[in-house]
Design a protein around this motif. Structure first.
Motif, PDB file in Angstrom:
ATOM      1  N   GLU A  41      17.195  43.370  15.573  1.00 38.70           N
ATOM      2  CA  GLU A  41      16.786  42.001  15.904  1.00 38.70           C
ATOM      3  C   GLU A  41      15.276  41.940  15.887  1.00 38.70           C
ATOM      4  N   ASN A  92      16.492  39.803  12.709  1.00 42.46           N
ATOM      5  CA  ASN A  92      16.691  39.665  11.268  1.00 42.46           C
ATOM      6  C   ASN A  92      16.135  40.796  10.402  1.00 42.46           C
ATOM      7  N   ASN A 109      13.669  39.191   7.511  1.00 41.87           N
ATOM      8  CA  ASN A 109      14.117  37.797   7.486  1.00 41.87           C
ATOM      9  C   ASN A 109      15.524  37.726   6.901  1.00 41.87           C
ATOM     10  N   TRP A 110      16.337  38.711   7.261  1.00 41.39           N
ATOM     11  CA  TRP A 110      17.695  38.834   6.752  1.00 41.39           C
ATOM     12  C   TRP A 110      18.660  38.226   7.758  1.00 41.39           C
ATOM     13  N   LEU A 111      19.606  37.428   7.274  1.00 40.35           N
ATOM     14  CA  LEU A 111      20.596  36.812   8.166  1.00 40.35           C
ATOM     15  C   LEU A 111      21.960  37.375   7.850  1.00 40.35           C
TER      16      LEU A 111
END
Length: 121
Positions: free
Chosen positions: A91, A93, A118-120
């Motif tokens: 956390e 992302n 910035n990965w979801l």
């Protein structure tokens, strides 16, 4: 990445830089890809080819020591050759993936390392 790398920023859209035959932390990589999305660093992909089982074991232990024992592990097979994937989610992302693939040459492997920002899920 030494003298062969130039940092660039981008204001609009997605963009990437590709490098071939470059060293990262002293490890020879067949290719490195650095991806930006709307001026934000998004991903780095490293491909390492022709690595021995001993070197693969060292990298595996280094990744577990660095990122922890709380990882997802998968075994797959492609074209009759095994592959092993370790992945860590952080956390906010961020995701790290460490993939080991058996090479066509006995006792040799190739590695793919992905670091996503910035990965979801």
């Amino acid at each position: 990445m030494g003298d062969n790398y130039e940092y660039k920023t981008y204001d609009e859209g997605s963009s990437w830089e590709d490098y071939s035959d470059i060293e990262v932390d002293g490890l020879p990589c067949s290719s490195v890809e650095i991806v930006y999305n709307y001026d934000e660093y998004e991903k780095v992909l490293l491909n390492i080819s022709d690595i021995s089982a001993d070197e693969t074991d060292i990298l595996e232990k280094d990744f577990i020591a660095q990122y922890g024992k709380d990882y997802d592990y998968k075994e797959n097979e492609y074209g009759g050759r095994k592959s092993f994937e370790y992945s860590w989610d952080f956390e906010p992302n961020r995701r790290i993936c460490f993939d080991i693939h058996e090479s066509e040459e006995d006792g040799m492997y190739w590695i793919r390392i992905n670091s996503f920002h910035n990965w979801l899920k």
